[in-house]
Design an enzyme around this catalytic site. Structure first.
Site, PDB file in Angstrom:
ATOM      1  N   ASP A   7      26.967 -45.971 -17.536  1.00  0.00           N
ATOM      2  CA  ASP A   7      25.737 -45.161 -17.516  1.00  0.00           C
ATOM      3  C   ASP A   7      25.568 -44.658 -18.944  1.00  0.00           C
ATOM      4  OD1 ASP A   7      23.536 -43.702 -16.616  1.00  0.00           O
ATOM      5  OD2 ASP A   7      24.767 -41.941 -16.217  1.00  0.00           O
ATOM      6  N   GLU A  68      23.081 -49.570 -17.073  1.00  0.00           N
ATOM      7  CA  GLU A  68      21.769 -49.139 -16.586  1.00  0.00           C
ATOM      8  C   GLU A  68      20.679 -49.607 -17.543  1.00  0.00           C
ATOM      9  OE1 GLU A  68      21.172 -45.128 -14.851  1.00  0.00           O
ATOM     10  OE2 GLU A  68      19.497 -44.996 -16.252  1.00  0.00           O
ATOM     11  N   ASP A 141      27.254 -38.502 -14.397  1.00  0.00           N
ATOM     12  CA  ASP A 141      27.337 -39.735 -15.191  1.00  0.00           C
ATOM     13  C   ASP A 141      28.501 -40.619 -14.742  1.00  0.00           C
ATOM     14  OD1 ASP A 141      25.488 -38.593 -17.642  1.00  0.00           O
ATOM     15  OD2 ASP A 141      26.870 -37.118 -16.830  1.00  0.00           O
TER      16      ASP A 141
END
Lengths: 196, 196
Positions: A7, A68, A141
């Site tokens: 992330d 991501e 996260d």
């Protein structure tokens, strides 16, 4: 299949490794958050992220790095740092010859919770359940990095099998396996899931 | 001072090396554009940029790498790739211990043309004149990379001297030298230049 989910972020970059395959219980291998201080120049912060991601790949030897996908329409105040961090993660994986897969936030939410509009708490709760953890990984996260890895194993794996099956003339095999995997993990609301 | 200017981009990344100092004629050392194909996955394109920037630093040994500062409000269709390419350039320089300086597009336009609203053609024409070239560097990304390097030598150098002079109690020295350098290069409209 072992997947390193990332992330990306300049202040907090979530990293999580999940091992498993479609239709089997998934296992948490490791999870953490790489932090860099806003008081340090951006180039040095990016070097810290580069070294950390490289060390994670070196230690855990993932088959795939799932990152991501960042959109320009995201929060303007952080999107540039997020884009730069994601670019660094891509380079570190690609120069080692490791496949990089990008998944959008809504794909991740849909894959782990059944809804593309799930909030952070719902995603965290599903990650905890899917990986059979005692507590929700924190900060968000960290949970998001694991959600990315889970998404890749379920969605990316299914997509690869679908591609392979279609190429071999057995178009219906992969989706059935995917549905079985979904059922095995007790997820709901799959009819609303956006298919690629 | 030798500066590698980088106009970051995924499809075309301008790289240009300028040598010189404030108040003296500047010299073009080398200029080119690193191109990557949109048909190649982004991670591989970023690795190509990483290798190219690293090779340029290895060959030209710049004292500073000057990179365009990317803003989220830029063209949405290309801003993510631009941000990622700029992040890669920062990391390549920073991990070699080379100073990274960021300059905004309007700072670059103001430094080379005297107006923060100069168009690409005006910037290209001034770069050609400042470096005493026979023809305008093309494409625009190449000229922009040189403009970044020129900007750093004039503006960054001036800023460093200003900081040093201020620290030493001679606050007026650096701006005067800067004005002299500007006059030596025949620029106009300096009164409109935004000062840091």
């Amino acid at each position: 299949m072992r997947v390193l989910g990332i992330d990306p972020g300049l202040t907090r970059c979530g990293v999580g490794v999940v091992e498993g395959q479609l239709g089997r219980p998934l296992t948490l291998v490791d999870v953490n958050v790489v932090r860099t201080s806003a008081s340090v120049p951006v180039p040095e912060r990016l070097v810290t992220i580069e070294r950390a991601v490289d060390a994670w790949i070196e230690e855990h030897r993932p088959d795939v790095v799932a990152i991501e996908r960042v959109f320009a329409r995201s929060d303007v105040s952080t999107v540039m740092g997020t884009a730069q961090a994601s670019g660094i993660a891509m380079v570190v994986a690609a120069r080692r010859g490791i496949t990089v897969a990008l998944h959008t936030p809504s794909e991740v939410k849909a894959a782990v919770s059944g809804s593309g509009r799930a909030d952070k708490a719902q995603v965290g709760a599903m990650v905890t359940r899917i990986l059979r953890l005692d507590a929700m990984p924190k900060p968000a996260d960290a949970a998001d990095a694991l959600a990315l890895a889970i998404t890749h194993i379920w969605r990316g794996g299914a997509q690869q099998r679908l591609d392979a099956a279609t190429a071999a003339g057995f178009g219906s095999t992969a989706p059935n396996r995917y549905a079985a995997a979904v059922a095995a993990h007790g997820r709901q609301g799959m009819s609303g899931r956006k298919q690629r």
